[in-house]
Design an enzyme around this catalytic site. Structure first.
Site, short mmCIF file in Angstrom:
data_model
loop_
_atom_site.label_atom_id
_atom_site.label_comp_id
_atom_site.label_asym_id
_atom_site.label_seq_id
_atom_site.Cartn_x
_atom_site.Cartn_y
_atom_site.Cartn_z
N HIS A 1 -3.14 4.46 5.03
CA HIS A 1 -4.26 3.53 5.24
C HIS A 1 -5.56 4.21 4.81
O HIS A 1 -6.32 3.68 4.02
CB HIS A 1 -4.33 3.10 6.71
CG HIS A 1 -5.65 2.49 7.10
ND1 HIS A 1 -6.07 1.28 6.62
CD2 HIS A 1 -6.64 2.95 7.90
CE1 HIS A 1 -7.27 1.01 7.13
NE2 HIS A 1 -7.64 2.01 7.90
N TYR B 1 5.11 5.91 10.69
CA TYR B 1 5.30 4.51 11.05
C TYR B 1 6.13 3.71 10.05
O TYR B 1 6.42 2.53 10.27
CB TYR B 1 3.96 3.82 11.33
CG TYR B 1 2.90 3.90 10.24
CD1 TYR B 1 2.93 3.06 9.13
CD2 TYR B 1 1.85 4.81 10.34
CE1 TYR B 1 1.94 3.12 8.16
CE2 TYR B 1 0.85 4.88 9.38
CZ TYR B 1 0.90 4.03 8.28
OH TYR B 1 -0.08 4.10 7.33
N ARG C 1 0.87 -1.17 0.00
CA ARG C 1 0.00 0.00 0.00
C ARG C 1 0.91 1.23 0.00
O ARG C 1 1.53 1.55 1.02
CB ARG C 1 -0.89 -0.04 1.24
CG ARG C 1 -1.93 1.03 1.31
CD ARG C 1 -1.83 1.86 2.59
NE ARG C 1 -1.98 1.11 3.81
CZ ARG C 1 -1.47 1.52 4.97
NH1 ARG C 1 -0.77 2.64 5.06
NH2 ARG C 1 -1.64 0.80 6.06
#
Lengths: 329, 371
Positions: free
Chosen positions: B270, B279, B266
């Protein structure tokens, strides 16, 4: 009652080939309570399906079957095992008709043997009905009589909405000369006045209905006339029938086995207070299970509303006492 | 030392091969098991794949921009997962029934759902952008993994009524930690139901790396449930397409459920609400950019000697058309009528809901009366 439920499932399976039963041990064994006894032998393993031991799986696959055009009737083996399926019940089953804007129908019936009084271990005697009555999109039925067990289960299965169907396991072995086969075509049954009276409106459902009949007989000896209403459907709630009764009697006592806080009794008392304030001669009272986890069975006679606690509430509303936090409530 | 490494443990023993039919340079790699499933694929199909992926990437960019402009409440980007979605959905038949999560925009779009209908859900105008029975795709699912059970149940239904379709559950790597996905595999395997579990391992469940979900390759787990399993390069549209064809054929032959782990990435956040720079390291993104599924197909078309420029132009035009139509539709989209608040809660008359609707509409009418 077991036979009435079995006949109800049998007749539903016979009449509509899209009806399919799923649950743990419901096939070869016929269910731990034998509600599905003999059905697999008659209808085959594709109509009466023994499932793996996974409650979320049972309800979740029933949803998939409903997408496929089936009308699944699932059995949760005991009330306390309903919770592993909670997401599938409240976030999926309840919402899919709304989420799909009416394109997907979820005619799933979830049968749950519920309630206490049979001396069972933990997780086998609970009353989780308020969770589901609180959830929009679900109908919640709770029959008390043998006739209703048959007829309301047929209603649940033909209903295009999901129905949580609470079977009062304490009454499973109830035997009467019941005439089965009278099924109202409504989506949900109405509340029923099962005993007329003039002094106090008594409201219950499922297993407590019988305690209320006992109370009515005991009160009669004291010269008090109790009107007993069996709700039958907890969602939708037929509050009109209760309100009309309270307008005649001026007094209301609601009785259920489930815990008191935020239970159905709170809802009924609030609705009746809003609608019948000018008619009330005493604050509506609740007689319920306590706000404790379901206790060890040697203590359940204290937890469950019994005749004495119900009569204490009747005496309280008859004497126009202030609503109190007394032992009766 | 951190409790969980972002790297996988070395899963040498027992792990499945990762099928790759196109390497990152667009070179075709023979695959004994899967090549067979590409035999009907024509150059025109590859051009369609390219168009689909380019349109999707544009939709993703447009949606992200529209969210920034306040036209959408939220968006879940699929940037980088175009091959995993298009390769798999283009391998299905129209009557195979799909149970998607919230990121399968490409799957729904490829089945004919308009971009503006897809985005209307993220705008908050509708709860579902399509009629499940028209496109054979269930409502999108936000609760992680719940739809895997619906797919298992649908597959049981196919089996019980002797259908020839397959039901397909889409979910991500994070969902494999959920009980429902595991229960779904138990049910599907027990009844040998025609179900394909299609996992897009995009490496991240919001901020949590896949190593936090699984200490082995995810595909390795499905074996334990008795499922036939493939692990494929999810950025390689040929591998995804071929494995999906293989899985569907397996199910249609009555051989039961299958599992595909499409290893992808991805590239975006998100959702538009999170910030991946908090992150994950920039180097990881760069590493995956080199594996871009669209670039790879373009390189392969070049290798084939195809007229790539015309295919790219056609794809670009399709993307422009979609974007123009999408913008026009979304920025003028009306809010649903207040009556819809109460519509479809129940399929049959439900008195308390009807009473609440009437009371509220009467209340509103008092204001609209202007007194």
């Amino acid at each position: 009652m077991l036979k009435a439920l079995n006949k109800s499932l049998h007749d539903a399976l016979s009449e509509d080939e899209k009806v399919i039963l799923l649950g743990e041990d419901i096939g070869t064994l016929g269910g731990v309570f034998r509600v599905t006894d003999g059905l697999k032998a008659e209808f085959g393993e594709h109509r009466v399906v023994d499932t793996p031991l996974a409650e979320s799986g049972i309800v979740g696959t029933a949803i998939g079957l409903a997408y496929r055009g089936y009308r699944p009737v699932v059995e949760i083996q005991f009330d306390g095992f309903t919770y592993p399926a909670f997401d599938q019940l409240v976030s999926q089953l309840a919402k899919l008709h709304y989420r799909s804007r009416g394109r997907v129908k979820m005619p799933v019936t979830v049968r749950i043997p519920y309630g206490g009084g049979i001396g069972s271990p933990e997780h086998h005697s609970e009353s989780p009905e308020a969770y589901f009555a609180h959830t929009a999109g679900l109908r919640v039925f709770a029959p008390s009589s043998v006739e209703d067990a048959y007829a309301m289960l047929r209603q649940a299965i033909t209903c295009d909405d999901p129905v949580i169907f609470f079977e009062p396991k304490r009454r499973y072995h109830e035997k009467t000369e019941a005439e089965l086969g009278v099924v109202q075509p409504d989506a949900s049954p109405k509340a029923k006045i099962i005993r007329s009276g003039t002094d106090v409106t008594m409201v219950g459902y499922g297993p407590t209905t019988y305690t209320l009949i006992d109370a009515a007989l005991a009160a009669e000896d004291e010269g008090i006339s109790l009107e007993v209403i069996d709700l039958r459907s907890l969602d939708p709630l037929d509050i009109d029938t209760v309100a009309q009764s309270v307008q005649r009697t001026g007094k209301l006592v609601v009785v259920h086995e489930a815990s008191r806080t935020s239970g159905l009794g709170a809802e009924i008392c609030a609705e009746i207070t809003e609608r019948c304030f000018d008619y009330l001669e005493h604050a509506p009272l609740r007689v319920t299970g306590f706000d404790v986890p379901y206790p060890p069975s040697r203590l359940e006679s204290h937890h469950l509303p019994d005749l004495d606690r119900v009569m204490h509430a009747v005496d309280t509303v008859m004497r126009h006492h202030e609503a109190s936090e007394g032992a009766a409530q | 030392m951190p409790i969980v490494s972002t790297q996988h443990m070395d899963v040498a023993a027992g792990s499945l091969p990762t099928h790759q039919l196109l390497n990152v340079d667009g070179k075709r790699i023979p695959d004994e098991e899967l090549d067979h499933y590409l035999k009907d694929l024509k150059e025109a199909d590859l051009a369609d794949f390219l168009r689909d992926m380019v349109v999707l990437r544009r939709m993703d960019n447009e949606a992200t921009a529209l969210q920034r402009q306040g036209q959408l409440g939220l968006w879940a980007p699929l940037l980088g997962q175009e091959a995993a979605q298009i390769g798999s959905v283009r391998a299905t038949e129209d009557d195979d029934f799909i149970f998607p999560s919230y990121r399968e925009h490409g799957v729904a779009w490829a089945r004919g759902v308009q971009a503006e209908d897809l985005l209307s859900v993220w705008r908050g105008a509708q709860a579902s952008g399509w009629d499940p029975n028209e496109v054979n795709i269930a409502c999108q699912q936000i609760v992680i993994g719940s739809q895997a059970l619906h797919a298992a149940g649908y597959g049981m239904g196919i089996k019980f009524d002797g259908g020839e379709q397959v039901s397909v559950a889409y979910f991500g790597d994070g969902a494999t930690s959920q009980g429902d996905v595991n229960e779904a595999m138990v049910f599907a395997a027990s009844y040998q139901a025609p179900v394909l579990f299609f996992c897009q391992n995009n490496q991240w469940a919001i901020s949590e790396p896949v190593a936090l979900q699984s200490r082995t390759h995810i595909a390795d787990r499905a074996h334990g449930f008795g499922l036939k399993t493939w692990r494929v390069d999810g950025n390689d549209i040929l591998a995804v397409y071929a494995a999906t064809k293989a899985a569907l054929a397996h199910a249609r032959h009555g051989l039961g459920p299958t599992f595909i782990e499409a290893v992808t990435y991805r590239m975006g956040s998100h959702t538009t609400a999170d910030d991946p720079t908090r992150y994950r390291k920039a180097e990881q993104l760069e590493e995956w950019k080199a594996k871009d599924p669209i670039d790879r197909l373009v390189k392969y078309l070049h290798e084939m000697g195809a007229d790539v420029q015309s295919y790219e132009q056609r794809a670009q035009n399709a993307a422009d058309d979609m974007a123009a139509k999408l913008r026009a539709a979304i920025t003028t989209m009306e809010d649903p009528k207040v009556e819809e608040l109460f519509s479809n809660v129940y399929a049959q008359p439900h008195e308390p809901t009807e009473r609440a609707a009437k009371n509220y509409l009467d209340y509103l009418a008092d204001f609209e009366g202007g007194e």
